[in-house]
Design a protein around this motif. Sequence first.
Motif, PDB file in Angstrom:
ATOM      1  N   GLU A  45       0.716  -1.355  -0.393  1.00  0.00           N
ATOM      2  CA  GLU A  45      -0.017  -0.103  -0.117  1.00  0.00           C
ATOM      3  C   GLU A  45       0.682   1.130  -0.182  1.00  0.00           C
ATOM      4  O   GLU A  45       2.140   1.157   0.364  1.00  0.00           O
ATOM      5  CB  GLU A  45      -1.344   0.190   1.310  1.00  0.00           C
ATOM      6  N   VAL A  46       1.098   2.228  -0.325  1.00  0.00           N
ATOM      7  CA  VAL A  46       0.956   3.746  -0.114  1.00  0.00           C
ATOM      8  C   VAL A  46       2.091   3.529   0.599  1.00  0.00           C
ATOM      9  O   VAL A  46       2.805   3.825   0.275  1.00  0.00           O
ATOM     10  CB  VAL A  46       0.359   4.736  -0.348  1.00  0.00           C
TER      11      VAL A  46
ATOM     12  N   GLN B 135       3.259  -1.287  -5.974  1.00  0.00           N
ATOM     13  CA  GLN B 135       3.193  -0.019  -5.204  1.00  0.00           C
ATOM     14  C   GLN B 135       2.355   0.246  -5.204  1.00  0.00           C
ATOM     15  O   GLN B 135       2.227   0.700  -6.123  1.00  0.00           O
ATOM     16  CB  GLN B 135       4.074   0.610  -4.466  1.00  0.00           C
ATOM     17  N   ALA B 136       1.135   0.503  -4.981  1.00  0.00           N
ATOM     18  CA  ALA B 136       0.362   1.329  -4.798  1.00  0.00           C
ATOM     19  C   ALA B 136       0.121   3.276  -5.858  1.00  0.00           C
ATOM     20  O   ALA B 136       0.988   3.326  -4.084  1.00  0.00           O
ATOM     21  CB  ALA B 136      -0.950   0.521  -3.551  1.00  0.00           C
ATOM     22  N   GLU B 137      -0.750   3.484  -6.278  1.00  0.00           N
ATOM     23  CA  GLU B 137      -0.187   4.840  -6.000  1.00  0.00           C
ATOM     24  C   GLU B 137      -0.830   5.744  -4.890  1.00  0.00           C
ATOM     25  O   GLU B 137      -1.834   5.505  -4.702  1.00  0.00           O
ATOM     26  CB  GLU B 137      -1.257   4.975  -8.181  1.00  0.00           C
ATOM     27  N   LYS B 138      -0.333   7.316  -4.981  1.00  0.00           N
ATOM     28  CA  LYS B 138      -0.952   7.875  -4.285  1.00  0.00           C
ATOM     29  C   LYS B 138      -2.147   8.557  -4.973  1.00  0.00           C
ATOM     30  O   LYS B 138      -2.581   8.470  -6.335  1.00  0.00           O
ATOM     31  CB  LYS B 138       0.147   8.912  -3.646  1.00  0.00           C
TER      32      LYS B 138
END
Length: 80
Positions: free
Chosen positions: A50-51, A77-80
């Motif tokens: 996650e972020v 990786q999660a994006e913001k």
Amino acid sequence: MASKLQTKTIKEYEKKGYYVINLSVTNKAGIPDLLCLKDGCKPLFIECKEVNDTVKPLQLYRQKELISLGFESIILQAEK
């Protein structure tokens, strides 16, 4: 419990024809979250972050270990 990124990734890879297994409990600490299997393709392990989450040294070790065994292994990786 699967994170939002894990749930999204599972759906995405299942649409691509993969059989996806969430590896929430294993005998190997640091193993990636997901195992994606598809006929004719190398097994693919995916670590979902996650972020604000970071990759731990043991997770990087496991990724290198899996790659050395001939598997694919990626970190998302999660994006913001």
